[in-house]
Design an enzyme around this catalytic site. Sequence first.
Site, PDB file in Angstrom:
ATOM      1  N   ASP A 264      -0.544  -7.617   1.276  1.00 45.97           N
ATOM      2  CA  ASP A 264       0.166  -5.923   1.633  1.00 45.97           C
ATOM      3  C   ASP A 264       1.819  -6.243   1.575  1.00 45.97           C
ATOM      4  O   ASP A 264       2.263  -5.876   2.583  1.00 45.97           O
ATOM      5  CB  ASP A 264      -0.437  -5.405   2.775  1.00 45.97           C
ATOM      6  CG  ASP A 264      -0.039  -3.868   2.570  1.00 45.97           C
ATOM      7  OD1 ASP A 264       0.575  -3.409   1.578  1.00 45.97           O
ATOM      8  OD2 ASP A 264      -0.241  -3.202   3.879  1.00 45.97           O
TER       9      ASP A 264
ATOM     10  N   HIS B 289       0.769  -1.124  -0.007  1.00 43.93           N
ATOM     11  CA  HIS B 289       0.058  -0.122  -0.041  1.00 43.93           C
ATOM     12  C   HIS B 289       0.914   1.233  -0.071  1.00 43.93           C
ATOM     13  O   HIS B 289       0.193   2.328  -0.322  1.00 43.93           O
ATOM     14  CB  HIS B 289      -1.162   0.020   1.160  1.00 43.93           C
ATOM     15  CG  HIS B 289      -0.437   0.355   2.497  1.00 43.93           C
ATOM     16  ND1 HIS B 289      -0.234  -0.481   3.597  1.00 43.93           N
ATOM     17  CD2 HIS B 289      -0.290   1.728   2.951  1.00 43.93           C
ATOM     18  CE1 HIS B 289       0.203   0.172   4.608  1.00 43.93           C
ATOM     19  NE2 HIS B 289       0.104   1.499   4.325  1.00 43.93           N
TER      20      HIS B 289
ATOM     21  N   GLN C 109       0.157   6.192  11.526  1.00 40.62           N
ATOM     22  CA  GLN C 109       0.261   6.736  10.356  1.00 40.62           C
ATOM     23  C   GLN C 109       1.789   7.035   9.920  1.00 40.62           C
ATOM     24  O   GLN C 109       2.440   7.933  10.767  1.00 40.62           O
ATOM     25  CB  GLN C 109      -0.503   7.840   9.934  1.00 40.62           C
ATOM     26  CG  GLN C 109      -2.024   7.216   9.615  1.00 40.62           C
ATOM     27  CD  GLN C 109      -2.764   6.852  10.694  1.00 40.62           C
ATOM     28  OE1 GLN C 109      -3.057   7.262  11.585  1.00 40.62           O
ATOM     29  NE2 GLN C 109      -3.177   5.266  10.256  1.00 40.62           N
ATOM     30  N   GLY C 110       2.349   6.465   8.857  1.00 44.84           N
ATOM     31  CA  GLY C 110       3.915   6.963   8.527  1.00 44.84           C
ATOM     32  C   GLY C 110       4.724   5.791   8.895  1.00 44.84           C
ATOM     33  O   GLY C 110       5.711   5.583   8.466  1.00 44.84           O
ATOM     34  N   ASP C 111       4.070   4.882   9.814  1.00 48.98           N
ATOM     35  CA  ASP C 111       4.932   3.680  10.256  1.00 48.98           C
ATOM     36  C   ASP C 111       4.772   2.641   9.202  1.00 48.98           C
ATOM     37  O   ASP C 111       5.482   1.622   9.091  1.00 48.98           O
ATOM     38  CB  ASP C 111       4.577   3.112  11.551  1.00 48.98           C
ATOM     39  CG  ASP C 111       4.999   3.990  12.741  1.00 48.98           C
ATOM     40  OD1 ASP C 111       6.070   4.569  12.498  1.00 48.98           O
ATOM     41  OD2 ASP C 111       4.221   4.256  13.520  1.00 48.98           O
ATOM     42  N   SER C 112       3.920   2.654   8.478  1.00 52.59           N
ATOM     43  CA  SER C 112       3.810   1.635   7.363  1.00 52.59           C
ATOM     44  C   SER C 112       4.811   1.282   6.474  1.00 52.59           C
ATOM     45  O   SER C 112       5.737   2.109   6.183  1.00 52.59           O
ATOM     46  CB  SER C 112       2.415   2.069   6.353  1.00 52.59           C
ATOM     47  OG  SER C 112       1.198   1.728   6.988  1.00 52.59           O
TER      48      SER C 112
HETATM   49  N1  ARG Z   1      -1.727   2.626   7.362  1.00 53.23           N
HETATM   50  C1  ARG Z   1      -0.816   3.280   8.119  1.00 53.23           C
HETATM   51  C2  ARG Z   1       0.430   3.855   7.385  1.00 53.23           C
HETATM   52  O1  ARG Z   1      -0.072   4.060   6.276  1.00 53.23           O
HETATM   53  C3  ARG Z   1      -0.365   2.361   9.100  1.00 53.23           C
HETATM   54  C4  ARG Z   1      -1.168   2.166  10.377  1.00 53.23           C
HETATM   55  C5  ARG Z   1      -1.099   1.432  11.137  1.00 53.23           C
HETATM   56  N2  ARG Z   1      -2.077   1.282  12.301  1.00 53.23           N
HETATM   57  C6  ARG Z   1      -2.232   0.885  13.326  1.00 53.23           C
HETATM   58  N3  ARG Z   1      -3.112   1.144  14.388  1.00 53.23           N
HETATM   59  N4  ARG Z   1      -1.165   0.069  13.823  1.00 53.23           N
HETATM   60  O2  ARG Z   1       1.295   4.101   7.583  1.00 53.23           O
END
Ligand code: ARG
Length: 262
Positions: free
Chosen positions: A124, A78, A214-217
């Site tokens: 993913d 993603h 967000q941003g850790d993905s």
């Molecule tokens: N989708 C998020 C990203 O793009 C990562 C989210 C992780 N969320 C969580 N609750 N662990 O960075």
Amino acid sequence: MFFKLPRRAALAAAAVATAASLAGVLTGTAQAAPQPIVGGSTTTTTAYPYVMQITDASQNQFCGGTLVSPTKVVTAAHCMVGETTSSVRVVGGRTYLNGTNGTVSRVSKIWINPSYSDATNGDDVAVLTLSTSMPYTTLPYVSSSETGVYAAGTTARILGWGTTRSGGSSSNQLRTATVPTVSDSSCSSSYGSDYIASDMVCAGYPEGGVDTCQGDSGGPLIINGKLAGITSWGNGCALAGYPGVYTRLTTFSSLVSAQVNS
Ligand code: ARG
């Protein structure tokens, strides 16, 4: 990014708020303020040299990745949607988002798992091939047979520059925390049919408070010294009853190896 649970999330948010205020009333204590990754502590790329920033061409970080060979980085599919080899850079050895040190590499190939459609549908995983070798220690990744690493309650390490609370701002310094893995049945209770046990694994405390955000993905979930998961999605961040969801790397180990060895 993934708020694909509109009705359920709204109900859950209300339920969480009720539970939280009830707990506050019952115990008379204030809730602890969330802390960064959420709930972690600062660290460095010297301590975790295989943790890479995935950035745009201007070196603005938007995801994480893990160096598994000098020229191969595992990240989330993603993170790579809409990206091209000219739009992405990988930065190693840079602890701070506003740093200029470390090694910047262009990407010569972006492999996105061809089955990927949306993080909540699984699959993913992506592998980047670097134009420049990274002079940093690599992290081994799990083989397809090592499924025992996900046993509920196993300690897993998360790392990243993501936001320190849902809707908050990114951390300038790399952060890390540990979270216990969660059983498939428990994670299914949290996420219903969005949780696909074959492709995902959850990690987090029942009470929340520690999580990726967000941003850790794309960044690593490390178990027993190996890359075992990829930060993928969740409902909010660090909410009680909603652990983080990670790509179950054992399922994709052969696919990743085909890319790493190509
Ligand atoms: N989708 C998020 C990203 O793009 C990562 C989210 C992780 N969320 C969580 N609750 N662990 O960075």
